[in-house]
Design a protein around this motif. Structure first.
Motif, PDB file in Angstrom:
ATOM      1  N   ILE A  11       1.144  -1.149   0.060  1.00  0.00           N
ATOM      2  CA  ILE A  11       0.405   0.012  -0.013  1.00  0.00           C
ATOM      3  C   ILE A  11       0.917   1.143  -0.270  1.00  0.00           C
ATOM      4  CG2 ILE A  11      -1.976   1.095   1.193  1.00  0.00           C
ATOM      5  CD1 ILE A  11      -2.602  -1.279   2.387  1.00  0.00           C
ATOM      6  N   GLY A  12       0.682   2.112  -0.824  1.00  0.00           N
ATOM      7  CA  GLY A  12       1.656   3.019  -0.952  1.00  0.00           C
ATOM      8  C   GLY A  12       2.626   3.217  -2.251  1.00  0.00           C
ATOM      9  N   GLU A  35      -1.854   2.658  -5.415  1.00  0.00           N
ATOM     10  CA  GLU A  35      -1.308   4.250  -5.510  1.00  0.00           C
ATOM     11  C   GLU A  35      -2.107   5.235  -5.532  1.00  0.00           C
ATOM     12  OE1 GLU A  35       0.134   7.734  -4.533  1.00  0.00           O
ATOM     13  OE2 GLU A  35       1.352   5.691  -4.072  1.00  0.00           O
ATOM     14  N   GLU A  36      -2.467   6.090  -4.947  1.00  0.00           N
ATOM     15  CA  GLU A  36      -3.969   6.311  -4.780  1.00  0.00           C
ATOM     16  C   GLU A  36      -3.505   8.170  -5.771  1.00  0.00           C
ATOM     17  OE1 GLU A  36      -6.098   9.220  -1.399  1.00  0.00           O
ATOM     18  OE2 GLU A  36      -3.698   7.726  -0.548  1.00  0.00           O
ATOM     19  N   TYR A  37      -2.676   8.385  -5.974  1.00  0.00           N
ATOM     20  CA  TYR A  37      -2.002   9.693  -6.578  1.00  0.00           C
ATOM     21  C   TYR A  37      -1.276   9.234  -7.495  1.00  0.00           C
ATOM     22  CZ  TYR A  37      -0.411  14.015  -6.316  1.00  0.00           C
ATOM     23  OH  TYR A  37      -0.368  15.899  -7.427  1.00  0.00           O
ATOM     24  N   SER A 113      -5.524   3.000  -7.284  1.00  0.00           N
ATOM     25  CA  SER A 113      -6.426   3.268  -6.731  1.00  0.00           C
ATOM     26  C   SER A 113      -5.547   3.681  -4.996  1.00  0.00           C
ATOM     27  CB  SER A 113      -6.735   2.365  -6.403  1.00  0.00           C
ATOM     28  OG  SER A 113      -8.096   1.905  -5.534  1.00  0.00           O
ATOM     29  N   ARG A 114      -6.654   4.093  -4.226  1.00  0.00           N
ATOM     30  CA  ARG A 114      -6.067   4.307  -2.589  1.00  0.00           C
ATOM     31  C   ARG A 114      -6.836   2.755  -2.403  1.00  0.00           C
ATOM     32  NH1 ARG A 114      -5.799   7.175   1.926  1.00  0.00           N
ATOM     33  NH2 ARG A 114      -6.958   6.477   3.870  1.00  0.00           N
ATOM     34  N   SER A 127     -11.391   2.484  -5.557  1.00  0.00           N
ATOM     35  CA  SER A 127     -11.924   2.841  -6.549  1.00  0.00           C
ATOM     36  C   SER A 127     -12.612   2.022  -7.368  1.00  0.00           C
ATOM     37  CB  SER A 127     -10.584   2.674  -7.659  1.00  0.00           C
ATOM     38  OG  SER A 127     -10.213   1.705  -8.184  1.00  0.00           O
ATOM     39  N   VAL A 141       2.806   3.883   3.126  1.00  0.00           N
ATOM     40  CA  VAL A 141       2.240   5.283   2.463  1.00  0.00           C
ATOM     41  C   VAL A 141       2.972   6.769   2.992  1.00  0.00           C
ATOM     42  CG1 VAL A 141      -0.441   4.437   2.148  1.00  0.00           C
ATOM     43  CG2 VAL A 141       1.090   5.304   3.961  1.00  0.00           C
ATOM     44  N   HIS A 269       0.638   9.186   7.275  1.00  0.00           N
ATOM     45  CA  HIS A 269      -0.212   8.964   6.783  1.00  0.00           C
ATOM     46  C   HIS A 269      -1.057   8.010   7.191  1.00  0.00           C
ATOM     47  CE1 HIS A 269      -3.004  10.743   3.964  1.00  0.00           C
ATOM     48  NE2 HIS A 269      -2.913  10.345   2.579  1.00  0.00           N
ATOM     49  N   LEU A 273      -6.775   3.888   7.024  1.00  0.00           N
ATOM     50  CA  LEU A 273      -6.158   3.063   6.162  1.00  0.00           C
ATOM     51  C   LEU A 273      -6.841   1.719   7.240  1.00  0.00           C
ATOM     52  CD1 LEU A 273      -3.807   3.118   4.643  1.00  0.00           C
ATOM     53  CD2 LEU A 273      -2.556   2.891   6.730  1.00  0.00           C
TER      54      LEU A 273
END
Length: 458
Positions: A11-12, A35-37, A113-114, A127, A141, A269, A273
């Motif tokens: 995650i990240g 990754e969300e961004y 996606s997150r 997502s 993250v 962050h 989560l």
């Protein structure tokens, strides 16, 4: 044996998570990452890489001035913020593409996606709502800029995240904070032409670094025209009818600005989560608690990088991710040594440091030899600029082992890298003394300082 979708799910998609995913995959693991961004994390996307590009840009104002001392006549010059931002964005897009391609080349499955934890072996992609299972989960993250929500008007300020994407360059800016991010951005804004003020609640900037360096950096910043206010902090931020800002301080000051940037630290962050669902323990600031091998209290869940709040530096996150992958999937257990980390602060002038500060060294041994040299860099003998360089070496007087080396001046970060190798090898003052100097360089001072400027004896 339970059949999982992956051997590892990360995650990240920052530096630590990507390194762990790639190395685990090369060891034969089935790996997924979310990754969300944007891939590359804070450092690549909105941290150290774009920041250093901005530092380079901001230095040209002085370079143009210095050129005259060497016989150059510099004509009309101007600065375009839009062009700088566009060039920076192009480079960041290129780097993100490299991160993504490197993952794909090692057959890591990429999810844009997150992802949040559902239990010790399950993550959910926000997502799509899809759930995925993994034998091991790695949380990487990172951290996000902290703001003081107790201050009225905080909705009007920016952090380092937004500073990289401002639509207009501010003519007058105030930076709140005294850490490396605040100091670096104060230098950037000032060098690009903004009327710049730094306000910090502490007695001196750059807490945690050697006091001689802290004082030197602040004095040099002030020489460059940056106004530094110490022992004060904002009590309220007001937005005026013309869009400008007024910052009122606890000390009774009223400071006007086009833009106010807060750089008062970063927090792990970890909110929302799903850590509580999986039973992962965190500390009082939200950092994930881990052992030396980056394992949380849950056997299947690990964490690396800034989210653990150990040593919040990109190269450290990369090493932690690599160590995790080698240990869990490569049959090669090892851990990261956080005790001796070379680092740089891209202030103006620059700082490079490795090892103990004088204050830290005194806590370990009362007998120290301090070697210190302050001088004008050779370049400025012709440029005429009033800027000093500082080199400081801290030596254990009993063993003559070098405990710390600290440099302020041009290319100090480059020096810190090789100095980190020497201290990692346990170099003594005699090792430095018998090394032939490279002349004419500033670095030769490190091997020509023969007599201590100060001898401390307990």
């Amino acid at each position: 044996m339970t059949d999982y979708d992956y051997d590892l799910f990360v995650i990240g998609g920052g530096s630590g998570g990507v390194r762990a995913a790639r190395i685990a995959a090369t060891h034969g693991a089935r790996v997924g990452i979310a990754e969300e961004y944007r891939y590359g994390g804070t450092c690549v996307i909105r941290g150290c890489v774009p920041k250093k590009l901005f530092v380079y840009a901001s230095k040209f104002s002085e370079e143009f001035e210095d050129a005259e001392g060497f016989g150059w006549s510099v004509g009309e010059r101007g600065f375009s913020w839009d062009k700088l931002v566009a060039a920076k964005d192009q480079e960041i897009t290129r780097l993100e593409g490299i991160y993504r391609r490197n993952l794909e080349r090692t057959n890591v499955e990429v999810h844009d996606s997150r992802a949040v934890l559902e239990d010790p072996h399950t993550v959910r992609l926000l997502s799509t709502g899809q759930t995925l299972t993994a034998r091991y989960i790695l949380i990487a993250v990172g951290a996000s800029p902290n703001v003081d929500n107790s201050v009225p008007g905080m909705q009007h300020v920016i952090t380092s995240n937004e500073a990289f994407h401002m639509t207009e360059f501010p003519r007058k800016v105030i930076v709140a904070g005294g850490g490396y991010i605040a100091v670096e951005f104060a230098g950037i804004f000032n060098g690009l032409g903004a009327d710049t003020t730094l306000i910090y609640r502490g007695e001196e900037i750059l807490r945690g670094f050697d006091m001689d360096l802290r004082t030197t950096i602040r004095q040099e910043m002030e020489k460059k025209g940056i106004k530094v206010i110490l022992g004060d902090a904002f009590s309220a931020i007001e937005k005026e009818s013309d869009g400008s800002l007024t910052g009122n301080t606890k000390g009774g000051k009223s400071l006007a600005a086009d833009q106010i940037m807060f750089a008062i630290g970063r927090n792990p962050h970890t909110s929302d989560l799903g850590l509580e669902k999986a039973g992962v323990e965190i500390d009082r600031i939200g950092a994930i608690k881990v052992s030396a091998d980056s394992r949380t209290n849950i056997e299947s869940i690990y964490a690396v990088g800034d989210v653990t709040n150990r040593a919040n530096l990109t190269p450290v996150a990369i090493r932690e991710g690599h160590a995790f992958a080698d240990t869990v999937f490569g049959n090669n257990p090892w851990t990261v040594d956080h005790s001796l980390i070379a680092t740089a602060v891209f202030s103006q002038p620059e700082m490079g440091t490795v090892g103990l500060t004088q204050e830290q060294a005194l806590e370990r041994t009362p007998n120290l030899d301090i070697y210190k040299s302050s001088f004008r860099p050779m370049k400025h003998t012709l440029s005429g600029r009033d800027e000093k360089m500082l080199m400081k070496m801290i030596v254990d007087a009993d063993t003559q082992k070098v405990l710390g080396v600290h440099v302020v001046g041009p290319d100090a970060g480059e020096l810190a890298q090789i100095l980190g190798v020497t201290l990692q090898m346990g170099a003594t003052k005699a090792d430095f003394d018998r090394t032939i100097a490279v002349h004419p360089t500033a670095a030769e001072e490190l091997v020509t300082m023969r007599e201590p400027t100060e001898q401390l004896r307990g």
